[in-house]
Write a protein that holds these residues in place. Structure first.
Motif, mmCIF file in Angstrom:
data_model
loop_
_atom_site.group_PDB
_atom_site.id
_atom_site.type_symbol
_atom_site.label_atom_id
_atom_site.label_comp_id
_atom_site.label_asym_id
_atom_site.label_seq_id
_atom_site.Cartn_x
_atom_site.Cartn_y
_atom_site.Cartn_z
ATOM 1 N N VAL A 151 21.057 -22.681 90.759
ATOM 2 C CA VAL A 151 21.522 -21.926 91.920
ATOM 3 C C VAL A 151 22.223 -20.647 91.477
ATOM 4 C CG1 VAL A 151 23.017 -21.991 93.959
ATOM 5 C CG2 VAL A 151 21.710 -24.020 93.303
ATOM 6 N N GLU A 152 22.988 -20.718 90.384
ATOM 7 C CA GLU A 152 23.630 -19.510 89.848
ATOM 8 C C GLU A 152 22.583 -18.441 89.531
ATOM 9 O OE1 GLU A 152 25.940 -20.447 86.457
ATOM 10 O OE2 GLU A 152 27.435 -21.622 87.558
ATOM 11 N N GLU A 153 21.485 -18.882 88.939
ATOM 12 C CA GLU A 153 20.447 -17.932 88.542
ATOM 13 C C GLU A 153 19.777 -17.296 89.761
ATOM 14 O OE1 GLU A 153 18.832 -15.765 85.526
ATOM 15 O OE2 GLU A 153 20.424 -17.276 85.464
ATOM 16 N N ILE A 154 19.606 -18.081 90.835
ATOM 17 C CA ILE A 154 19.037 -17.528 92.070
ATOM 18 C C ILE A 154 19.950 -16.434 92.616
ATOM 19 C CG2 ILE A 154 18.532 -18.042 94.491
ATOM 20 C CD1 ILE A 154 17.560 -20.792 93.620
ATOM 21 N N LEU A 155 21.259 -16.721 92.680
ATOM 22 C CA LEU A 155 22.214 -15.731 93.177
ATOM 23 C C LEU A 155 22.219 -14.488 92.297
ATOM 24 C CD1 LEU A 155 25.445 -17.610 94.375
ATOM 25 C CD2 LEU A 155 23.908 -16.191 95.734
ATOM 26 N N ARG A 156 22.225 -14.700 90.984
ATOM 27 C CA ARG A 156 22.242 -13.571 90.053
ATOM 28 C C ARG A 156 21.025 -12.673 90.262
ATOM 29 N NH1 ARG A 156 24.448 -13.004 85.079
ATOM 30 N NH2 ARG A 156 24.851 -15.243 84.884
ATOM 31 N N ASN A 157 19.852 -13.285 90.322
ATOM 32 C CA ASN A 157 18.620 -12.497 90.446
ATOM 33 C C ASN A 157 18.546 -11.776 91.788
ATOM 34 O OD1 ASN A 157 17.798 -13.324 87.921
ATOM 35 N ND2 ASN A 157 16.556 -15.038 88.677
ATOM 36 N N ALA A 158 18.993 -12.456 92.862
ATOM 37 C CA ALA A 158 18.953 -11.834 94.181
ATOM 38 C C ALA A 158 19.879 -10.618 94.242
ATOM 39 C CB ALA A 158 19.343 -12.847 95.256
ATOM 40 N N CYS A 159 21.093 -10.788 93.712
ATOM 41 C CA CYS A 159 22.074 -9.693 93.771
ATOM 42 C C CYS A 159 21.671 -8.530 92.875
ATOM 43 C CB CYS A 159 23.453 -10.203 93.359
ATOM 44 S SG CYS A 159 24.205 -11.326 94.563
ATOM 45 N N THR A 160 21.315 -8.832 91.638
ATOM 46 C CA THR A 160 20.955 -7.747 90.727
ATOM 47 C C THR A 160 19.663 -7.062 91.162
ATOM 48 O OG1 THR A 160 19.868 -9.352 89.267
ATOM 49 C CG2 THR A 160 22.136 -8.743 88.734
ATOM 50 N N GLY A 161 18.753 -7.820 91.794
ATOM 51 C CA GLY A 161 17.509 -7.218 92.269
ATOM 52 C C GLY A 161 17.759 -6.142 93.305
ATOM 53 N N VAL A 162 18.740 -6.374 94.202
ATOM 54 C CA VAL A 162 19.075 -5.388 95.234
ATOM 55 C C VAL A 162 19.918 -4.260 94.651
ATOM 56 C CG1 VAL A 162 20.323 -5.010 97.381
ATOM 57 C CG2 VAL A 162 18.910 -7.062 97.106
ATOM 58 N N VAL A 163 20.958 -4.626 93.911
ATOM 59 C CA VAL A 163 21.924 -3.639 93.429
ATOM 60 C C VAL A 163 21.317 -2.714 92.377
ATOM 61 C CG1 VAL A 163 24.132 -3.365 92.231
ATOM 62 C CG2 VAL A 163 23.878 -5.114 93.982
ATOM 63 N N SER A 164 20.361 -3.216 91.616
ATOM 64 C CA SER A 164 19.790 -2.408 90.530
ATOM 65 C C SER A 164 19.052 -1.179 91.041
ATOM 66 C CB SER A 164 18.845 -3.256 89.678
ATOM 67 O OG SER A 164 17.754 -3.732 90.464
ATOM 68 N N THR A 165 18.716 -1.148 92.334
ATOM 69 C CA THR A 165 18.015 0.014 92.898
ATOM 70 C C THR A 165 18.991 1.099 93.345
ATOM 71 O OG1 THR A 165 18.025 -0.875 95.162
ATOM 72 C CG2 THR A 165 16.184 -1.515 93.733
ATOM 73 N N LEU A 166 20.300 0.805 93.287
ATOM 74 C CA LEU A 166 21.299 1.743 93.792
ATOM 75 C C LEU A 166 21.844 2.639 92.682
ATOM 76 C CD1 LEU A 166 23.324 -0.717 96.072
ATOM 77 C CD2 LEU A 166 21.440 0.805 96.737
ATOM 78 N N GLU A 167 22.233 3.854 93.088
ATOM 79 C CA GLU A 167 22.839 4.779 92.137
ATOM 80 C C GLU A 167 24.180 4.206 91.669
ATOM 81 O OE1 GLU A 167 24.312 9.453 91.931
ATOM 82 O OE2 GLU A 167 23.271 8.673 93.701
ATOM 83 N N GLY A 168 24.454 4.310 90.397
ATOM 84 C CA GLY A 168 25.696 3.788 89.846
ATOM 85 C C GLY A 168 25.508 2.499 89.083
ATOM 86 N N TYR A 169 24.341 1.862 89.264
ATOM 87 C CA TYR A 169 24.077 0.613 88.547
ATOM 88 C C TYR A 169 23.590 0.915 87.132
ATOM 89 C CZ TYR A 169 21.721 -3.619 86.972
ATOM 90 O OH TYR A 169 21.329 -4.692 86.236
ATOM 91 N N SER A 170 24.041 0.120 86.191
ATOM 92 C CA SER A 170 23.503 0.171 84.839
ATOM 93 C C SER A 170 23.406 -1.257 84.319
ATOM 94 C CB SER A 170 24.401 1.011 83.918
ATOM 95 O OG SER A 170 25.705 0.441 83.848
ATOM 96 N N GLU A 171 22.572 -1.465 83.336
ATOM 97 C CA GLU A 171 22.357 -2.814 82.805
ATOM 98 C C GLU A 171 23.662 -3.400 82.275
ATOM 99 O OE1 GLU A 171 19.256 -5.128 79.811
ATOM 100 O OE2 GLU A 171 19.217 -2.938 80.012
ATOM 101 N N ASN A 172 23.861 -4.689 82.522
ATOM 102 C CA ASN A 172 25.061 -5.422 82.112
ATOM 103 C C ASN A 172 26.317 -5.000 82.877
ATOM 104 O OD1 ASN A 172 23.671 -6.946 80.125
ATOM 105 N ND2 ASN A 172 23.826 -5.230 78.684
ATOM 106 N N SER A 173 26.123 -4.381 84.042
ATOM 107 C CA SER A 173 27.273 -4.040 84.872
ATOM 108 C C SER A 173 27.915 -5.303 85.445
ATOM 109 C CB SER A 173 26.833 -3.151 86.059
ATOM 110 O OG SER A 173 26.354 -1.905 85.612
ATOM 111 N N SER A 174 29.214 -5.226 85.715
ATOM 112 C CA SER A 174 29.907 -6.290 86.430
ATOM 113 C C SER A 174 29.801 -5.985 87.907
ATOM 114 C CB SER A 174 31.385 -6.347 86.017
ATOM 115 O OG SER A 174 32.070 -7.310 86.779
ATOM 116 N N ILE A 175 29.280 -6.926 88.698
ATOM 117 C CA ILE A 175 29.011 -6.712 90.123
ATOM 118 C C ILE A 175 29.884 -7.647 90.959
ATOM 119 C CG2 ILE A 175 27.266 -6.745 91.949
ATOM 120 C CD1 ILE A 175 25.152 -6.420 89.706
#
Length: 248
Positions: free
Chosen positions: A219-243
C-alpha cells in the motif's frame, strides 16, 4: 527518538521518578525532553482576557508567546502524542501520566492494590512508593526504588526503551503478528526487536486527524507511485524530492 511513560495514581511518586530519570539520562549526555499530562479539566495556561487569549479568540491557531527566557506554543485542542513529538528532536522523551499511546511504561504505585488496578501492557519496571514494600520483582517485572537506586532504573531505561513504535489498529496493519502494543511487550521481553515493525524505515507516512495509519509495503508503494506520478509533472519537482501533501 526513544519515548517512555511513567504513570500511576496521584501521590504515587510519578514526578519524582520522572525528575530523577531526566537528571540521570542528562548526566549520561543524552538530550532529554519531557511531556507532562495534566488531568485537571480546567487547566489552561492562557489567562482569559490576556493578549494571547484575544489572539486565540480571534481565530489564530497556534498562538505563540515569546518572552526573554521562554517560548510557549499554544493550540486550542488536545494534540495527539505524535503531533506533540513533532516539536521534539531529543534522544529521549520522558512522559509523565501519558497512557493513551503505545509506549514502554514504568508504573508508580503506593500499594499492591493500586498496582493491580492500573496494570496494563508495556510495563518494564515498577517504582514509586510501593517499591519500599515489595521484593525485587512483581509479575516478573523488576521493582526498583528510584530514591535508593536511580542509576539502576536509568540503566533499565537505556536497556529497554526503543525507538517509538506506531500505535495503529490491528485491522490496518498486523504484519509483525503481534499488533503494535503486543510488539511492545515482545520487545521488552526480549522476544522481538524494533526491526520486526515494517514501519521501521518507511518513508511514506499517512496520518488521519493526527493518528498514524499503518500500511503494508504494498500500500505504501501505491501511495508513493500515485503521488510522485502527479507531482513529477509540476515545476519545482526534482528526483528524490521530499513531498508533503495535506488534505483538510
Amino acid at each position: 527518538m526513544k519515548v517512555f511513560s511513567i504513570y500511576g495514581y496521584t501521590q504515587s511518586g510519578k514526578t519524582t521518578i520522572a525528575e530523577t530519570m531526566i537528571a540521570e539520562l542528562a548526566k549520561r549526555r543524552y538530550s532529554v525532553g519531557s511531556i507532562k499530562e495534566i488531568h485537571f479539566e480546567e487547566f489552561n495556561i492562557d489567562t482569559p482576557g490576556s493578549n494571547t487569549d484575544r489572539h486565540r479568540n480571534a481565530g489564530a491557531s497556534p498562538v505563540t508567546a515569546r518572552g526573554h527566557d521562554e517560548t510557549d506554543v499554544m493550540y486550542p485542542v488536545k494534540l495527539s502524542l505524535p503531533d506533540i513529538l513533532k516539536h521534539y528532536s531529543n534522544e529521549y522523551v520522558v512522559c509523565e501520566g501519558v497512557t493513551d499511546y503505545n509506549l514502554p511504561k514504568i508504573i508508580a504505585a503506593s500499594s499492591v492494590e493500586d498496582l493491580e488496578k492500573r496494570w496494563e501492557q508495556g510495563i518494564f519496571a515498577v517504582s514509586g512508593r510501593v517499591a519500599e514494600i515489595l521484593g525485587d520483582e512483581y509479575r516478573g517485572v523488576p521493582v526498583i526504588n528510584v530514591l535508593e537506586e536511580p542509576a539502576r532504573l536509568a540503566d533499565l531505561v537505556v536497556e529497554k526503551v526503543f525507538d517509538l513504535l506506531p500505535d495503529v489498529n490491528e485491522k490496518c496493519c498486523n504484519q509483525c503478528g503481534y499488533g503494535c502494543r503486543g510488539l511492545t511487550d515482545k520487545i521488552l521481553a526480549g522476544e522481538a526487536t524494533r526491526n520486526d515493525c515494517i514501519q521501521k524505515t518507511s518513508s511514506v507516512k499517512l496520518f488521519i486527524n493526527g493518528k498514524e495509519i499503518g500500511m503494508v509495503p504494498f500500500v505504501e508503494e501505491i501511495l508513493r507511485n500515485a503521488c510522485t506520478g502527479v507531482v513529477s509533472t509540476l515545476e519545482g519537482y526534482s528526483e528524490n524530492s521530499s513531498i508533503e501533501i495535506k488534505i483538510d
